[in-house]
Design an enzyme around this catalytic site. Structure first.
Site, short mmCIF file in Angstrom:
data_model
loop_
_atom_site.label_atom_id
_atom_site.label_comp_id
_atom_site.label_asym_id
_atom_site.label_seq_id
_atom_site.Cartn_x
_atom_site.Cartn_y
_atom_site.Cartn_z
N ASP B 15 0.86 -1.29 0.11
CA ASP B 15 -0.11 0.09 -0.03
C ASP B 15 0.86 1.43 -0.13
O ASP B 15 0.26 2.24 -0.31
CB ASP B 15 -0.96 -0.19 1.27
CG ASP B 15 -2.15 -0.77 1.17
OD1 ASP B 15 -2.30 -1.47 0.08
OD2 ASP B 15 -2.91 -1.11 2.19
N GLY B 16 2.15 1.05 0.19
CA GLY B 16 3.19 2.29 0.43
C GLY B 16 3.48 2.88 1.78
O GLY B 16 3.81 3.93 1.96
N SER B 18 5.70 1.69 3.97
CA SER B 18 7.20 1.88 4.41
C SER B 18 7.32 3.42 3.55
O SER B 18 8.21 4.03 4.21
CB SER B 18 8.13 0.87 3.76
OG SER B 18 7.51 -0.24 4.00
N ASP B 92 4.93 0.42 14.42
CA ASP B 92 4.82 -0.12 13.02
C ASP B 92 4.65 -1.75 12.85
O ASP B 92 5.64 -2.13 13.41
CB ASP B 92 5.88 0.54 11.94
CG ASP B 92 5.51 -0.19 10.67
OD1 ASP B 92 4.46 -0.13 10.15
OD2 ASP B 92 6.57 -0.05 9.83
N GLY B 454 -34.06 -52.65 37.22
CA GLY B 454 -33.00 -52.98 36.47
C GLY B 454 -31.91 -51.84 36.52
O GLY B 454 -31.09 -51.71 35.55
N SER B 523 -35.97 -42.47 43.09
CA SER B 523 -36.30 -40.89 43.07
C SER B 523 -37.68 -40.65 42.02
O SER B 523 -37.81 -40.28 41.05
CB SER B 523 -35.33 -40.20 42.29
OG SER B 523 -34.67 -40.71 40.95
N1 LIG Z 1 2.60 5.48 -7.75
C1 LIG Z 1 2.87 5.48 -6.38
N2 LIG Z 1 3.46 4.40 -5.63
C2 LIG Z 1 3.77 4.35 -4.62
C3 LIG Z 1 3.36 5.08 -3.56
N3 LIG Z 1 3.64 4.88 -2.46
C4 LIG Z 1 4.25 3.76 -2.57
N4 LIG Z 1 4.45 3.39 -3.63
C5 LIG Z 1 4.84 2.37 -4.41
O1 LIG Z 1 4.43 0.90 -3.97
C6 LIG Z 1 5.06 -0.02 -3.80
C7 LIG Z 1 5.17 -0.49 -2.30
O2 LIG Z 1 5.68 0.38 -1.49
P1 LIG Z 1 5.99 0.20 -0.02
O3 LIG Z 1 6.24 1.53 0.61
O4 LIG Z 1 7.30 -0.80 0.12
O5 LIG Z 1 4.85 -0.50 0.38
P2 LIG Z 1 4.66 -1.15 2.06
O6 LIG Z 1 4.52 -2.85 1.45
O7 LIG Z 1 3.02 -0.78 2.29
O8 LIG Z 1 5.47 -0.71 2.97
C8 LIG Z 1 6.65 0.60 -3.89
O9 LIG Z 1 7.03 0.04 -5.48
C9 LIG Z 1 6.42 2.10 -3.97
O10 LIG Z 1 7.35 2.68 -4.82
C10 LIG Z 1 2.67 6.28 -4.19
O11 LIG Z 1 2.18 7.44 -3.58
N5 LIG Z 1 2.44 6.63 -5.63
#
Ligand SMILES: Nc1nc2c(ncn2[C@@H]2O[C@H](COP(=O)(O)OP(=O)(O)O)[C@@H](O)[C@H]2O)c(=O)[nH]1
Lengths: 300, 609
Positions: B15-16, B18, B92, B454, B523
């Site tokens: 999801d992004g 990290s 986290d 019985g 009983s």
């Molecule tokens: N287009 C786009 N890609 C993103 C964004 N944030 C993260 N990514 C991409 O999504 C992928 C997973 O991101 P990561 O931060 O490792 O995700 P985590 O598994 O949730 O920690 C990576 O390839 C990032 O570069 C964003 O805001 N826009």
């Protein structure tokens, strides 16, 4: 919320942890490294139990290579807080002539610090050891617990670590297990100094700038603290205005050139520099290894 | 106490998360320069971020590599400098197999959650799970960061649609406050700086939203709670009750009560972090002296007078199971809540929740990562709070006493009152513990029927068959008991009632000890038998009517009773001088005619599930 609020919150949390350690374990001990973090931890222990005395001893693992000023300070501080002080040295290491100059840094550290500590914990039968480590010291500590379980043989096993929830700490130990406890986990270097200033906690003068005799080796300034320091050909110690960001064994501590002579100066300087503190310790200062190598080592 | 804002982050893999956290840390200067430098030049295979630029995901990614090595780290903690002199701690939880458990751990201390939704992938079942766990653990505020907005061209309608759907889920699970914003973790829009990419968004950046969160001010709670960690003793008869105030506030002169005993005393002095004070509030580590000596030790809870509830030893709880070894009913653990430690048994498992829908289903066990409602009995009465009322004193861990592992995280729901059928239910469940030890359930088989029908013969055959299966049994025979325990009783209706009652109580004790009890007792009165039945939980008392025709009984007359009755020697003989009231809804009716073996077989088949 303010800076005061922050320090109060960190202090309260640390007191709670120190009290829990004293109450939940049979034979706790506080590890005392003579550094600023240890100083804060000891001060907090004092506050945690006042007006009663600190209910556990302090223990210093002495490698015999600490700065002379540290040893003087240590003995004074134990008296100041009225606490029992245990000093332990790995005598086998001394007999084997393991020094920073004769053994490699890693081997020296292993024998005189790691082994020495285990030996001391076993010898005295301590089941919990309070330490002053902080999570901000290096990234790998992000996953460290406040109550960190050690398996028999003092092994740290990530899988065995216990989840920490609420204000509830699982302190139960089974045969051979011990606990390391880190009450300052959530503190940063800046917090430590600001708290030290607020509370007027004594610290070793080496943290403050003064003219001291140093030699420059591999780009690091090393202080020549006593006559055991083997000078290389053509090396003569020169006086420079230096101080230390962290203290340990003098041949392994790199000094920084800085005019910060008071806690205020120091805090000011800290706010403006952003270099991680550990970069100043030779032990951890990896020479810029190739990123590939780092990967192999499992760094990332 | 104001001080540290505690944040939990939730998101599914990719999801992004990290990237977002890494950027947030970097842009708030919460990461040392040398670490940042490393993230400029280190790359994971497959990364398309050019060398020299910071790969933000690497700043928090130490854990990912560990996962690849098969090491499960539950939660990592990082400092976030909010750049206004304030500090946040980000907990986290890596989003993998153990996700529910890890997130529950991280959320247990959080004031606020940052929940990521991938705009390109949309709202998924995990989003509901994240919200559900936040609500369960008492996280009041959730910030929904709709990420990767760059990938959908910052489309306003799409954003609104996603925000609405998350809002519906949040309302369903009961999140108090929901804030939603669009971000691009990759490009940095709305993380710490505003962006022209979404002119339609007029809310704050992620950093601004975080700064606007009030740290839960527990000192405003009316419920003062001080769990006593230890009692400090010093010169001058000093006795300080030391601990951290977890909720509410207290002043010198107030009356406080020990939860366990109900005994009160007046606060004579307070010290906050070793300095004398007139008052103390939530978040402070204090020591308190009282105006008289009372029984109060480590593990006790001090509350404001009038707030002490009657301590109880039975309660219902929501339990998050943390251990690979599933929870089974009847196990005993060490319950740990702050400084309190007491043996506790899980006496019943009510249900398990499906965290992706919120639906509950009946359950017999709980596996790792599962959440369900259970009933717990402690060895002595304690005072736990309801979690929804006071979080920290309503929470507990269950610890395996053999390994020392924390196996369950519990949230107290409500007391189970004594005396009612709820109590009987809980009582019955204690027996479950012994059943586990013996390896089988304990029940009472109550054989009722005319003299000579019985009952004993059949019971003996049943016992033999049960014993062959390794089941521990005991036969309580009416005649034998009349020779001893009940030798003071005759055969009037009153004495018969008392006879039945006593036998019923003995059977109950034996069943409690874990035995399969076979009772052979005429009983004759329905009311007496029903009274015994009422002492058991459903399913534990099986009434077996040995329905043998009176003629056959009279014919057999093994003890010569019918003959003597006919001679007038036994005036109250059942079936002769007194009526036998046949059961209306016996679990089993057997006819005591023919070989006992097959009859016993039928009964055993019925008794053993
Ligand atoms: N287009 C786009 N890609 C993103 C964004 N944030 C993260 N990514 C991409 O999504 C992928 C997973 O991101 P990561 O931060 O490792 O995700 P985590 O598994 O949730 O920690 C990576 O390839 C990032 O570069 C964003 O805001 N826009």
């Amino acid at each position: 919320m303010s800076r005061t609020g922050l320090l109060d919150a960190l202090e309260a949390e640390a007191i709670e942890i120190v009290r829990e350690t004293a109450a939940a374990f049979d034979r706790p001990v506080m590890l005392y490294s003579i550094g600023k973090d240890s100083g804060v931890m000891l001060h907090i222990a004092h506050k945690a139990f006042a007006p009663a005395p600190i209910p556990f001893p302090l223990m210093h693992v002495d490698t015999t290579w600490k700065f002379a000023a540290m040893i003087r300070f240590r003995d004074e501080i134990a008296k100041h807080y009225g606490v029992d002080l245990i000093v332990h040295t790995n005598q086998q290491g001394v007999a084997d002539d393991i020094t920073p100059f004769t053994a490699g840094t890693q081997e020296y550290t292993r024998v005189m610090k790691t082994v020495a500590l285990r030996e001391a914990l076993d010898q005295y039968g301590f089941d919990a050891a309070l330490g002053g480590s902080r999570r901000d010291e290096e990234r790998s500590r992000a996953k460290e617990r406040i109550f960190s379980l050690r398996l028999p043989g003092h092994r740290w096993e990530p899988r065995a670590q216990r989840p920490e929830m609420w204000h509830t700490y699982n302190t139960r130990l089974t045969e051979g297990q011990t606990m390391r406890v880190f009450p300052l986990s959530n503190w940063t270097e800046l917090d430590v100094w600001q708290y030290t200033r607020r509370e007027g906690i004594p610290v070793v003068p080496l943290y403050f700038a003064a003219e001291r005799p140093v030699v420059s080796r591999d780009g690091a300034l090393i202080m020549v603290d006593d006559e055991r320091f083997p000078l290389r050909d053509g090396e003569t110690p020169e006086l420079r205005l230096i101080r230390f960001r962290s203290l340990g064994c003098y041949p392994l501590c790199a000094a920084v050139e800085s005019p910060a002579a008071t806690v205020d100066d120091l805090i000011e300087e800290l706010i403006t520099t952003r270099l991680s503190e550990r970069a100043g310790r030779l032990i951890d200062g990896e020479k810029s290894a190739s990123m590939e190598a780092k990967k192999v080592e499992g760094y990332f | 106490m104001a001080g540290l804002l505690r944040i939990v982050t939730c998101g599914s893999v990719d999801d992004g998360k990290s990237t977002l956290i890494g950027r947030l840390l970097a842009e708030t200067l919460s990461v040392p320069e040398d670490v940042l430098e490393a993230a400029r030049w280190t790359r994971r295979s497959g990364s398309i971020i050019p060398a020299g630029e910071v790969d933000f995901s690497l700043l928090t990614d130490g854990l990912e590599a560990e996962r690849e090595q098969g090491i499960t780290i539950d939660v990592a903690y990082r400092h976030l400098d909010l750049q206004n002199g304030l500090r946040a701690i980000i907990a986290d939880a890596p989003g993998h197999e153990q996700y529910t458990r890890n997130m529950a751990v991280a959320a247990s201390t959080a004031d606020v959650a940052i929940l990521l939704v991938d705009a390109a992938r949309g709202v998924r079942t995990q989003t509901f799970r994240h919200l559900y766990i936040c609500a369960l653990m008492g996280v009041k505020t959730v910030i929904v960061a709709i990420n990767k907005m760059d990938a959908i061209g910052f489309d306003e309608a799409a954003y609104r649609g996603l925000a609405e759907r998350v809002g519906e889920s949040a309302a369903k699970v009961g999140i108090e406050r929901l804030l939603t914003l669009p971000v691009s973790a990759l490009d940095g829009d709305f993380v710490t700086s505003r962006s022209a990419a979404a002119p339609w968004y007029d809310g704050g950046t992620l950093l601004e939203l975080l700064r606007s969160i009030e740290v839960a001010d527990r000192s405003r709670s009316p419920h003062f709670r001080l769990p006593v960690q230890l009692v400090l003793r010093a010169a001058g008869n000093y006795r300080g009750y030391a601990g951290t105030v977890l909720s509410g506030g207290i002043r010198v002169g107030d009356e406080v009560t020990v939860g366990r005993t109900g005994v009160s005393a007046r606060v004579a002095g307070i010290s906050v972090a070793a300095s004398e004070a007139q008052e103390a509030r939530a978040g402070q580590a204090i020591a308190m002296t009282l105006d008289r000596e009372i029984d109060c030790a480590r593990g006790d809870l001090l509350v404001q007078q009038g707030e002490a509830r009657v301590p109880n030893d039975r309660f219902a709880a929501e339990l998050v199971w943390l251990s690979e070894q599933p929870l089974a009913r009847g196990r005993t653990y060490e319950l740990v809540s702050g400084p309190l430690r007491i043996p506790a048994t899980v006496t019943g498992i009510r249900d398990r929740v499906d965290v992706e829908s919120g639906h509950r289903h009946a359950a017999r066990d709980l596996a790792i990562n599962e959440i369900g409602r259970v009933e717990i009995a402690t060895d002595a009465p304690i005072m736990l709070d309801e979690y929804a009322r006071v979080r920290d004193t309503g929470a507990f861990l269950l610890v395996n006493r053999g390994t020392g592992d924390s196996v369950g995280a519990g949230l107290m729901l409500h007391d189970l009152r004594r005396g009612s059928n709820v109590h009987a239910q809980a009582f019955d469940s204690d027996r479950a513990g012994r059943s586990v030890a013996l390896g089988h359930a304990s029940k009472v088989l109550w054989f009722t029927g005319l003299p000579g029908s019985g009952k004993s013969t059949i019971a003996n055959a049943v016992e033999r068959e049960l014993n062959e299966r390794g089941i521990h049994t005991y036969i309580l025979d009416g005649d034998n008991i009349r020779l001893g325990l009940n030798k003071d009783l005759g055969f009037t209706p009153e004495d018969r009632a008392e006879n039945v009652r006593r036998v019923g109580e003995v059977a109950r004790l034996m069943a409690d000890a874990g035995l399969m009890v076979l009772v052979c007792l005429v009983s004759p009165y329905r009311g007496d038998r029903d009274a015994v039945r009422a002492r058991f939980a459903p399913g534990e008392f099986l009434e077996i009517h040995v329905d043998t025709p009176l003629d056959v009984c009279r014919e057999r007359d093994p003890k010569g009773l019918y003959r003597r009755a006919a001679q007038g020697a036994i005036p109250n003989m059942t079936g002769v001088g007194q009526d036998y009231e046949a059961p209306l809804s016996a679990e089993l009716v057997v006819t005591g005619v023919g070989a006992p073996g097959p009859i016993a077989h039928t009964i055993v088949a019925e008794v053993l599930p």
